[in-house]
Write a protein that holds these residues in place. Structure first.
Motif, PDB file in Angstrom:
ATOM      1  N   LYS A   8      21.729  45.699   8.602  1.00 15.75           N
ATOM      2  CA  LYS A   8      22.459  46.085   9.810  1.00 15.75           C
ATOM      3  C   LYS A   8      22.465  47.601   9.985  1.00 15.75           C
ATOM      4  O   LYS A   8      22.442  48.105  11.116  1.00 15.75           O
ATOM      5  CB  LYS A   8      23.883  45.528   9.763  1.00 15.75           C
ATOM      6  N   ILE A  11      19.186  48.474  11.573  1.00 17.75           N
ATOM      7  CA  ILE A  11      19.259  48.147  13.002  1.00 17.75           C
ATOM      8  C   ILE A  11      20.085  49.200  13.731  1.00 17.75           C
ATOM      9  O   ILE A  11      19.718  49.657  14.824  1.00 17.75           O
ATOM     10  CB  ILE A  11      19.854  46.742  13.200  1.00 17.75           C
ATOM     11  N   ASN A  33      23.142  47.841  25.327  1.00 10.61           N
ATOM     12  CA  ASN A  33      23.262  46.411  25.610  1.00 10.61           C
ATOM     13  C   ASN A  33      22.536  46.000  26.883  1.00 10.61           C
ATOM     14  O   ASN A  33      22.054  44.871  26.997  1.00 10.61           O
ATOM     15  CB  ASN A  33      24.742  46.017  25.708  1.00 10.61           C
ATOM     16  N   CYS A  43      14.558  42.471  14.854  1.00 14.10           N
ATOM     17  CA  CYS A  43      15.552  42.821  13.835  1.00 14.10           C
ATOM     18  C   CYS A  43      15.115  42.394  12.443  1.00 14.10           C
ATOM     19  O   CYS A  43      15.397  43.081  11.456  1.00 14.10           O
ATOM     20  CB  CYS A  43      16.891  42.172  14.175  1.00 14.10           C
ATOM     21  N   GLU A  96      20.805  34.954  13.226  1.00 18.30           N
ATOM     22  CA  GLU A  96      21.907  35.690  13.853  1.00 18.30           C
ATOM     23  C   GLU A  96      23.256  35.401  13.193  1.00 18.30           C
ATOM     24  O   GLU A  96      24.144  36.262  13.164  1.00 18.30           O
ATOM     25  CB  GLU A  96      21.983  35.394  15.358  1.00 18.30           C
ATOM     26  N   ASP A 100      25.387  38.111  11.312  1.00 19.31           N
ATOM     27  CA  ASP A 100      26.551  38.338  12.171  1.00 19.31           C
ATOM     28  C   ASP A 100      26.178  39.218  13.366  1.00 19.31           C
ATOM     29  O   ASP A 100      26.828  40.228  13.654  1.00 19.31           O
ATOM     30  CB  ASP A 100      27.700  38.965  11.372  1.00 19.31           C
ATOM     31  N   LEU A 101      25.107  38.815  14.051  1.00 21.47           N
ATOM     32  CA  LEU A 101      24.648  39.521  15.242  1.00 21.47           C
ATOM     33  C   LEU A 101      24.728  38.588  16.446  1.00 21.47           C
ATOM     34  O   LEU A 101      24.640  37.366  16.310  1.00 21.47           O
ATOM     35  CB  LEU A 101      23.207  40.003  15.064  1.00 21.47           C
ATOM     36  N   LYS A 102      24.874  39.163  17.621  1.00 28.00           N
ATOM     37  CA  LYS A 102      24.935  38.383  18.854  1.00 28.00           C
ATOM     38  C   LYS A 102      23.790  38.777  19.771  1.00 28.00           C
ATOM     39  O   LYS A 102      23.425  39.954  19.865  1.00 28.00           O
ATOM     40  CB  LYS A 102      26.274  38.620  19.560  1.00 28.00           C
ATOM     41  N   LEU A 109      19.686  41.866  21.671  1.00 27.31           N
ATOM     42  CA  LEU A 109      20.881  42.154  20.892  1.00 27.31           C
ATOM     43  C   LEU A 109      22.019  42.671  21.768  1.00 27.31           C
ATOM     44  O   LEU A 109      21.819  43.502  22.651  1.00 27.31           O
ATOM     45  CB  LEU A 109      20.536  43.194  19.823  1.00 27.31           C
ATOM     46  N   LEU A 111      25.610  44.496  21.087  1.00 26.29           N
ATOM     47  CA  LEU A 111      26.464  45.135  20.094  1.00 26.29           C
ATOM     48  C   LEU A 111      27.911  45.138  20.567  1.00 26.29           C
ATOM     49  O   LEU A 111      28.178  45.319  21.760  1.00 26.29           O
ATOM     50  CB  LEU A 111      26.003  46.579  19.859  1.00 26.29           C
ATOM     51  N   PHE A 115      30.397  48.924  17.010  1.00 21.89           N
ATOM     52  CA  PHE A 115      29.200  48.916  16.170  1.00 21.89           C
ATOM     53  C   PHE A 115      28.804  50.315  15.724  1.00 21.89           C
ATOM     54  O   PHE A 115      28.469  50.546  14.560  1.00 21.89           O
ATOM     55  CB  PHE A 115      28.034  48.244  16.889  1.00 21.89           C
TER      56      PHE A 115
END
Length: 214
Positions: A8, A11, A33, A43, A96, A100-102, A109, A111, A115
């Motif tokens: 993370k 990223i 975003n 990622c 994901e 723990d990514l959305k 992605l 955030l 973040f």
């Protein structure tokens, strides 16, 4: 957990570079975003590229390395790339949920608001080498690295002798078990040319201007 945080953090740092490339504020969540191309595939490839970006790759791959036995070379035709996962009894590719990514409906992605302000609680040497690797790659390889899409990154992950060696070996021995492939690949990466046709040990070092995390 350190391994997840390291992924993370990579990223995070590349996301910062994405914003900088577009002359947006480094911590502009809204811009990132709305405009980023960080799908899950991208990622999952970034850690491998950062690992082999310069001559410090064995820091990540040795017995105590945070990414030891973490990289799976996918050799399926038209889908060749190197991605990251975790080897326990079996090799499990990260997704994901585990990271723990959305991601939005377009697969890119998203955030959360905190973040860019979070603390990753990683070893200072690890942070320094990740930062150096990212800046080295941008300075010595591709200045637009942060904005490259997953299709281009996939090509970058296979443009080194490690992938060619393991690809030929897997096919010649008909090896299909991912846990074995991952272990073999870790050995090959450690002993192969760092990246593409460059010999990083001979390249002039550069000063890291901003570590973004020290």
């Amino acid at each position: 957990m350190d391994k997840i945080n390291a992924i993370k953090y990579i990223i995070f740092q590349v996301a910062v570079e994405f914003n900088k490339y577009h002359s947006a504020a480094e911590n502009d969540i809204k811009y990132f975003n709305e405009h980023n191309n960080f799908n899950l595939s991208k990622c999952l490839m970034l850690p491998y590229i950062i690992t082999i970006a310069n001559g410090k790759k064995n820091f990540f791959l040795n017995e105590d390395g945070i990414f030891k036995n973490s990289f799976l070379p996918i050799i399926a035709r038209n889908n060749e790339k190197v991605v990251i996962g975790n080897l326990d009894v079996e090799f499990i590719l990260y997704n994901e949920l585990s990271l723990d990514l959305k991601f939005n409906n377009d697969g890119n992605l998203i955030l959360d608001d905190n973040f860019f302000n979070q603390t990753f609680n990683l070893d200072k040497d690890l942070i320094a080498i990740i930062n150096y690797s990212i800046q080295f790659f941008i300075a010595r390889r591709y200045d637009d690295f942060a904005i490259l899409n997953s299709a281009v990154l996939a090509k970058l992950t296979i443009q080194n002798s490690a992938f060619e060696v393991i690809q030929k070996f897997i096919k010649s021995k008909n090896i299909q078990e991912e846990s074995i492939i991952v272990k073999l690949f870790n050995i090959v990466i450690s002993q192969s040319v760092y990246f593409t046709s460059f010999n990083d040990s001979l390249e002039e070092k550069f000063e890291l201007e901003d570590s973004h995390g020290d």
